[in-house]
Motif scaffolding. Structure first.
Motif, PDB file in Angstrom:
ATOM      1  N   THR A   5       0.851  -1.191   0.000  1.00  0.00           N
ATOM      2  CA  THR A   5       0.000   0.000   0.000  1.00  0.00           C
ATOM      3  C   THR A   5       0.885   1.238   0.000  1.00  0.00           C
ATOM      4  O   THR A   5       2.081   1.177   0.272  1.00  0.00           O
ATOM      5  N   GLU A   6       0.274   2.387  -0.288  1.00  0.00           N
ATOM      6  CA  GLU A   6       1.033   3.636  -0.305  1.00  0.00           C
ATOM      7  C   GLU A   6       1.638   3.946   1.051  1.00  0.00           C
ATOM      8  O   GLU A   6       2.706   4.534   1.152  1.00  0.00           O
ATOM      9  N   SER A   7       0.964   3.558   2.141  1.00  0.00           N
ATOM     10  CA  SER A   7       1.481   3.835   3.473  1.00  0.00           C
ATOM     11  C   SER A   7       2.575   2.848   3.877  1.00  0.00           C
ATOM     12  O   SER A   7       3.267   3.060   4.847  1.00  0.00           O
ATOM     13  N   ASP A   8       2.734   1.785   3.116  1.00  0.00           N
ATOM     14  CA  ASP A   8       3.741   0.780   3.419  1.00  0.00           C
ATOM     15  C   ASP A   8       4.459   0.356   2.133  1.00  0.00           C
ATOM     16  O   ASP A   8       4.275  -0.757   1.654  1.00  0.00           O
ATOM     17  N   PRO A   9       5.278   1.279   1.559  1.00  0.00           N
ATOM     18  CA  PRO A   9       5.907   0.945   0.284  1.00  0.00           C
ATOM     19  C   PRO A   9       6.973  -0.132   0.436  1.00  0.00           C
ATOM     20  O   PRO A   9       7.629  -0.241   1.472  1.00  0.00           O
ATOM     21  N   SER A  10       7.125  -0.922  -0.611  1.00  0.00           N
ATOM     22  CA  SER A  10       8.186  -1.927  -0.610  1.00  0.00           C
ATOM     23  C   SER A  10       9.522  -1.220  -0.771  1.00  0.00           C
ATOM     24  O   SER A  10       9.598  -0.045  -1.143  1.00  0.00           O
ATOM     25  N   LEU A  11      10.592  -1.932  -0.512  1.00  0.00           N
ATOM     26  CA  LEU A  11      11.924  -1.373  -0.697  1.00  0.00           C
ATOM     27  C   LEU A  11      12.115  -0.930  -2.145  1.00  0.00           C
ATOM     28  O   LEU A  11      12.595   0.179  -2.409  1.00  0.00           O
ATOM     29  N   ASP A  12      11.710  -1.772  -3.097  1.00  0.00           N
ATOM     30  CA  ASP A  12      11.865  -1.416  -4.505  1.00  0.00           C
ATOM     31  C   ASP A  12      11.059  -0.170  -4.864  1.00  0.00           C
ATOM     32  O   ASP A  12      11.520   0.687  -5.625  1.00  0.00           O
ATOM     33  N   GLU A  13       9.854  -0.043  -4.332  1.00  0.00           N
ATOM     34  CA  GLU A  13       9.039   1.144  -4.612  1.00  0.00           C
ATOM     35  C   GLU A  13       9.706   2.406  -4.042  1.00  0.00           C
ATOM     36  O   GLU A  13       9.725   3.454  -4.696  1.00  0.00           O
ATOM     37  N   SER A  14      10.270   2.283  -2.878  1.00  0.00           N
ATOM     38  CA  SER A  14      10.972   3.423  -2.269  1.00  0.00           C
ATOM     39  C   SER A  14      12.205   3.795  -3.080  1.00  0.00           C
ATOM     40  O   SER A  14      12.477   4.976  -3.303  1.00  0.00           O
ATOM     41  N   VAL A  15      12.943   2.779  -3.521  1.00  0.00           N
ATOM     42  CA  VAL A  15      14.129   3.039  -4.351  1.00  0.00           C
ATOM     43  C   VAL A  15      13.709   3.728  -5.649  1.00  0.00           C
ATOM     44  O   VAL A  15      14.329   4.715  -6.068  1.00  0.00           O
ATOM     45  N   ARG A  16      12.656   3.238  -6.284  1.00  0.00           N
ATOM     46  CA  ARG A  16      12.174   3.859  -7.522  1.00  0.00           C
ATOM     47  C   ARG A  16      11.811   5.332  -7.296  1.00  0.00           C
ATOM     48  O   ARG A  16      12.135   6.192  -8.112  1.00  0.00           O
ATOM     49  N   LEU A  38      12.936   7.367  -5.024  1.00  0.00           N
ATOM     50  CA  LEU A  38      14.125   8.181  -4.775  1.00  0.00           C
ATOM     51  C   LEU A  38      15.003   8.314  -6.012  1.00  0.00           C
ATOM     52  O   LEU A  38      15.628   9.363  -6.225  1.00  0.00           O
ATOM     53  N   VAL A  39      15.057   7.286  -6.839  1.00  0.00           N
ATOM     54  CA  VAL A  39      15.814   7.366  -8.096  1.00  0.00           C
ATOM     55  C   VAL A  39      15.218   8.451  -8.987  1.00  0.00           C
ATOM     56  O   VAL A  39      15.930   9.151  -9.708  1.00  0.00           O
ATOM     57  N   LEU A  40      13.935   8.628  -8.936  1.00  0.00           N
ATOM     58  CA  LEU A  40      13.270   9.685  -9.688  1.00  0.00           C
ATOM     59  C   LEU A  40      13.469  11.051  -9.026  1.00  0.00           C
ATOM     60  O   LEU A  40      13.704  12.062  -9.689  1.00  0.00           O
ATOM     61  N   LEU A  41      13.409  11.074  -7.707  1.00  0.00           N
ATOM     62  CA  LEU A  41      13.457  12.329  -6.961  1.00  0.00           C
ATOM     63  C   LEU A  41      14.848  12.963  -6.898  1.00  0.00           C
ATOM     64  O   LEU A  41      14.979  14.181  -7.038  1.00  0.00           O
ATOM     65  N   MET A  42      15.888  12.166  -6.691  1.00  0.00           N
ATOM     66  CA  MET A  42      17.221  12.726  -6.492  1.00  0.00           C
ATOM     67  C   MET A  42      17.700  13.585  -7.669  1.00  0.00           C
ATOM     68  O   MET A  42      18.178  14.699  -7.440  1.00  0.00           O
ATOM     69  N   PRO A  43      17.584  13.119  -8.906  1.00  0.00           N
ATOM     70  CA  PRO A  43      18.002  14.001 -10.007  1.00  0.00           C
ATOM     71  C   PRO A  43      17.189  15.298 -10.079  1.00  0.00           C
ATOM     72  O   PRO A  43      17.705  16.342 -10.454  1.00  0.00           O
ATOM     73  N   ARG A  44      15.924  15.227  -9.714  1.00  0.00           N
ATOM     74  CA  ARG A  44      15.101  16.444  -9.688  1.00  0.00           C
ATOM     75  C   ARG A  44      15.646  17.438  -8.658  1.00  0.00           C
ATOM     76  O   ARG A  44      15.707  18.641  -8.925  1.00  0.00           O
TER      77      ARG A  44
END
Length: 150
Positions: free
Chosen positions: A3-14, A16-22
């Motif tokens: 769920t959105e309130s409990d993201p998987s590790l891969d979802e969190s990595v995805r 952040l991979v999108l957010l960091m370059p921004r």
């Protein structure tokens, strides 16, 4: 799928991979104010100037501790910026061996308009968190930095 309130590790990595370059891209897009463009400021100067904005005048040793570099490194940066007129150095009235470093008043508005948003943005993001949550955010970013530089 979590769920959105409990993201998987891969979802969190995805995310952040999108957010960091921004984040990096936005930081790079902040234009240097006209009043500071001729000073040829390097990235190493940005954190030093931001600390002086946030904390006010500091000693060379205090800046070195915050920047996690040797006092001689900070002393060289301060010397460079003071020769350019961006920083002022003065003796500590309580201990003449110590030098107090401050942003020169004539450059404070330009430095504030340029770098002040970083402190404001982090305060807005971290302000609602508990002290423990803020510690976790900082520790996580430090661990990420260590992992990608190893």
């Amino acid at each position: 799928m979590s769920t959105e309130s409990d993201p998987s590790l891969d979802e969190s990595v995805r995310a952040l991979v999108l957010l960091m370059p921004r984040l990096v891209g936005r930081a790079k897009q902040i234009p240097v104010p006209e009043a500071l463009r001729t000073f040829d400021l390097a990235p190493r100067h940005l954190s030093l100037l931001t600390y002086l904005l946030i904390d006010g005048p500091l000693t060379v040793n205090q800046l070195a501790a915050r920047l996690e570099v040797a006092p001689t490194t900070v002393s060289l940066m301060v010397g460079d910026l003071s020769r350019k007129g961006i920083l002022n150095r003065s003796e500590d009235d309580n201990d003449r061996r110590r030098t107090i470093v401050a942003i020169a008043e004539e450059h404070r508005p330009a430095v504030q308009s340029w770098l002040g948003g970083a402190g404001t943005g982090w305060r807005a993001a971290l302000g609602p968190l508990t002290a423990e949550q803020r510690e976790l955010v900082v520790a996580t970013l430090r661990a990420y930095e260590s992992a990608v530089t190893a």
